[in-house]
Every structure is written in C-alpha cells, then in structure tokens.
Design a protein around this motif. Sequence first.
Motif, PDB file in Angstrom:
ATOM      1  N   LEU A  25       0.481  -1.177  -0.169  1.00  0.00           N
ATOM      2  CA  LEU A  25      -0.014   0.398   0.267  1.00  0.00           C
ATOM      3  C   LEU A  25       0.978   1.371   0.177  1.00  0.00           C
ATOM      4  N   LEU A  26       2.081   1.074   0.249  1.00  0.00           N
ATOM      5  CA  LEU A  26       2.782   2.143  -0.093  1.00  0.00           C
ATOM      6  C   LEU A  26       2.747   3.403  -0.968  1.00  0.00           C
ATOM      7  N   PRO A  27       2.936   2.819  -1.953  1.00  0.00           N
ATOM      8  CA  PRO A  27       2.450   3.666  -3.417  1.00  0.00           C
ATOM      9  C   PRO A  27       0.663   4.411  -3.117  1.00  0.00           C
ATOM     10  N   LEU A  28       0.390   3.865  -2.276  1.00  0.00           N
ATOM     11  CA  LEU A  28      -1.306   4.339  -1.736  1.00  0.00           C
ATOM     12  C   LEU A  28      -0.704   5.597  -0.940  1.00  0.00           C
ATOM     13  N   ALA A  29       0.164   5.118  -0.018  1.00  0.00           N
ATOM     14  CA  ALA A  29       0.344   5.779   1.432  1.00  0.00           C
ATOM     15  C   ALA A  29      -0.582   6.930   1.805  1.00  0.00           C
ATOM     16  N   GLY A  30       0.262   8.201   0.633  1.00  0.00           N
ATOM     17  CA  GLY A  30      -0.272   9.375   1.135  1.00  0.00           C
ATOM     18  C   GLY A  30      -1.323   9.805   0.745  1.00  0.00           C
ATOM     19  N   VAL A  31      -2.106   9.624  -0.171  1.00  0.00           N
ATOM     20  CA  VAL A  31      -3.416   9.996  -0.529  1.00  0.00           C
ATOM     21  C   VAL A  31      -4.913   8.765   0.004  1.00  0.00           C
ATOM     22  N   GLY A  32      -4.548   7.599   1.130  1.00  0.00           N
ATOM     23  CA  GLY A  32      -4.648   7.015   1.506  1.00  0.00           C
ATOM     24  C   GLY A  32      -5.498   7.392   2.773  1.00  0.00           C
ATOM     25  N   GLN A  33      -4.171   7.804   3.184  1.00  0.00           N
ATOM     26  CA  GLN A  33      -3.799   8.466   5.237  1.00  0.00           C
ATOM     27  C   GLN A  33      -4.333   9.437   4.705  1.00  0.00           C
ATOM     28  N   ALA A  34      -4.424  10.402   3.664  1.00  0.00           N
ATOM     29  CA  ALA A  34      -5.396  11.596   3.440  1.00  0.00           C
ATOM     30  C   ALA A  34      -6.886  11.520   3.248  1.00  0.00           C
ATOM     31  N   VAL A  35      -6.887  10.864   2.794  1.00  0.00           N
ATOM     32  CA  VAL A  35      -8.743  10.362   2.645  1.00  0.00           C
ATOM     33  C   VAL A  35      -9.071   9.486   3.715  1.00  0.00           C
ATOM     34  N   ARG A 100      -4.425   7.418  -8.419  1.00  0.00           N
ATOM     35  CA  ARG A 100      -3.282   7.051  -8.660  1.00  0.00           C
ATOM     36  C   ARG A 100      -3.689   7.314 -10.155  1.00  0.00           C
ATOM     37  N   PHE A 101      -4.637   6.457 -10.978  1.00  0.00           N
ATOM     38  CA  PHE A 101      -4.609   6.279 -11.906  1.00  0.00           C
ATOM     39  C   PHE A 101      -5.571   6.919 -13.452  1.00  0.00           C
ATOM     40  N   PRO A 102      -5.806   8.135 -12.692  1.00  0.00           N
ATOM     41  CA  PRO A 102      -7.299   8.678 -13.940  1.00  0.00           C
ATOM     42  C   PRO A 102      -7.113   7.910 -15.085  1.00  0.00           C
ATOM     43  N   GLN A 103      -5.900   8.120 -15.718  1.00  0.00           N
ATOM     44  CA  GLN A 103      -6.164   8.207 -17.471  1.00  0.00           C
ATOM     45  C   GLN A 103      -6.350   6.781 -17.733  1.00  0.00           C
ATOM     46  N   SER A 104      -5.866   5.680 -16.527  1.00  0.00           N
ATOM     47  CA  SER A 104      -5.526   4.382 -17.062  1.00  0.00           C
ATOM     48  C   SER A 104      -7.411   4.021 -16.384  1.00  0.00           C
ATOM     49  N   LYS A 105      -7.991   4.313 -15.771  1.00  0.00           N
ATOM     50  CA  LYS A 105      -9.172   4.007 -14.881  1.00  0.00           C
ATOM     51  C   LYS A 105     -10.030   4.764 -16.118  1.00  0.00           C
ATOM     52  N   ALA A 106     -10.236   5.809 -16.304  1.00  0.00           N
ATOM     53  CA  ALA A 106     -11.254   6.399 -17.452  1.00  0.00           C
ATOM     54  C   ALA A 106     -11.045   6.070 -18.336  1.00  0.00           C
ATOM     55  N   THR A 221       4.018  13.800  -9.310  1.00  0.00           N
ATOM     56  CA  THR A 221       5.400  13.869  -9.741  1.00  0.00           C
ATOM     57  C   THR A 221       5.132  13.316 -11.460  1.00  0.00           C
ATOM     58  N   ASP A 222       5.707  13.723 -12.470  1.00  0.00           N
ATOM     59  CA  ASP A 222       5.857  13.225 -13.195  1.00  0.00           C
ATOM     60  C   ASP A 222       5.652  11.993 -13.408  1.00  0.00           C
ATOM     61  N   ALA A 223       6.501  11.199 -12.863  1.00  0.00           N
ATOM     62  CA  ALA A 223       6.647   9.754 -13.058  1.00  0.00           C
ATOM     63  C   ALA A 223       5.485   9.376 -12.822  1.00  0.00           C
ATOM     64  N   TRP A 224       4.746   9.588 -12.035  1.00  0.00           N
ATOM     65  CA  TRP A 224       3.799   8.900 -12.577  1.00  0.00           C
ATOM     66  C   TRP A 224       2.652   8.841 -13.025  1.00  0.00           C
ATOM     67  N   ALA A 225       2.104  10.214 -13.300  1.00  0.00           N
ATOM     68  CA  ALA A 225       1.896  10.187 -14.794  1.00  0.00           C
ATOM     69  C   ALA A 225       2.088   9.826 -15.383  1.00  0.00           C
ATOM     70  N   PRO A 299      11.687   9.001 -11.507  1.00  0.00           N
ATOM     71  CA  PRO A 299      10.607   9.891 -10.393  1.00  0.00           C
ATOM     72  C   PRO A 299      11.375  10.961 -10.249  1.00  0.00           C
ATOM     73  N   SER A 300      10.816  12.055 -10.029  1.00  0.00           N
ATOM     74  CA  SER A 300      11.484  13.186  -9.967  1.00  0.00           C
ATOM     75  C   SER A 300      11.060  14.279  -8.516  1.00  0.00           C
TER      76      SER A 300
END
Length: 302
Positions: A25-35, A100-106, A221-225, A299-300
């Motif tokens: 879950l680390l790749p989601l941790a930041g937004v996951g904890q905020a939500v 996390r993956f808005p384009q792919s989910k769309a 970051t641009d890397a995730w996008a 990643p940047s």
Amino acid sequence: MACNSDDEQVVPVGIPAVDWHRPWLLPLAGVGQAVALGLASGSVADALNVAVPTQGCPVQFTAADAAPPGEAYEAFIRRTAQVPTRNNLHDLFNGLVWLRFPQSKAVLNRLQAEAIAAQGVGAVRGPVRDAITVFDENGALLLAPPDVAAVLWPALLARDWHALLVTHRALWDQAQLVLFGHALMEQLVSPRKNITAHVLVEPFAVGCGAFAQGDPGLLHTDAWAALDAALAARLTSEWLAGKPFTPLPVLGVPGWWPANADPGFYADASVFRRARRGQWPHRQPIDTESPGPVAVAPPSRS
C-alpha cells in the motif's frame, strides 16, 4: 474508533482501519491516509472528493444510489463522470485507484461503457468486459529497469517461482510490484498466503527505488503521471480480449511478508502452482510489434 500501528485513524463504523505502512500500500499511502482522515467527518465519497482537485482526476464520487434504475454502473460513470460509492473498503480503494491512475481508469470505464452500449449488460460479459473486470479488480503492474526485467519476466511467465523469488531475489531491490486492483487491495487488509494478483503482461521500464519509498510527494510527480499515461495507452479492447495477465501470489514478493525469507515458503504447491501444459504464458505474452518495455520517466523530486 480504530487505530493502526502508528497513526491514530478514526473511521466510520463498518470500515476497518487500514495499515498504510504495508509494502503493497506504500504507493497509495499519502493520499490514502489523507482520505482516511476525512472519513471521520463524512462519507467515503465526500472524503475522496476532497482529494480530486489535487490529483487531476476526471470524476467525482457520489452516493451509491445515484444511478437511475436500470442504468449500468459503468454506463452511468461514462455519462456523468460520477462514481457511485458505498461506505466500504472496496469502494474506498476503487476511489484511491481513480486518484492514482485517472487516465487508465477512465480508459477502462470507456471500454466497458462502449461494450455495454454495443452488446447490452447480459448474463455474460464477453471477453473484453471480462478482462477489464479481472484487471480492474485484481490487477497489478511490475516495474523494473530493462536489465532486471530481462531476468525476472521469463521466470514470472514460466511460473518458475524458485528462480523468480529465490535465485534472483536480490534483483527485487530494483523492481516494484504496483497494485491496481481495488478488490486485491481490500483482500490484503487481512493478508493471506494464497491472495494472487493478475500481473499485466507488459514490462514497464522505470527506476523503481523512489516508488518503493512510499513518499507522499510522489503523488504529484511527472513519473506517476507518465506511468498512468503509458498504461492507459496500452489498454485497448483488442489487447485486453486476450487476457494478457499472469498470476503472482502477492505475499511471495521479496520483502513483503516476513515468512517468505525462508525459501521453503515457496514450496507450497497449492499457492505457487506451476503452469499447466499449453497454458498461457507458453504463448507470446507481448504483441510482436511492440517496441519493447514501456518506458516511464524516472521519478522527479522537484
């Protein structure tokens, strides 16, 4: 009130607390904890909507009963850019993957909606909708530099678990399994050895060290996008119809579960199964016209 091991976390009754420090879950941790913090004062949909403007997400989240009677869930999302969302972990993780993956989910939603418009809902989904459902619920991506992927991928496709996870174990320091399926994430809240991801059969070439850190800054970051864009570009009806997935028991990923430090962990043939004769991955897993691994910008941290 429910608490995880390090951070007090207030969640609505019926939604278990999530340990965002688990490696998967680390790749989601930041937004996951905020939500998760937003759940203390509102619904899952409300908490997700707070994060939408910062994540470049093309949808909003709405009440579970928002779709009119008779309209398919996927068709409603496509028509309204609204995702009906229940107050449960399943839909919480679905929302986080949208962030996390808005384009792919769309893209997956568009393909589902187009198939429904052409064929109706029906009792049988058909090969495209079936494959989309598998990946959407249970999918994962393997990220690795090309030289590492050249070693790990043949072993994964052959289900040579000893080579993949014991012999070449050190190479996993340079690789990262990123979960996409929201049902898979939900299952892993209570980890079990036999929980298995459907890994998309496509190498994604990227420097993975920073992804493994779970740094909340990586959310912007641009890397995730770039990773999302690369995945979205690969998701076509024609390709998905071939079910381009291969299984990987998630708790076998080196470093993801203490017991897998013992090579005997992988001797359980009921979980780490060999491929049956004639079973995919003996077929060519990647389009022969593909130029090779999908390259994603490193990643940047700027």
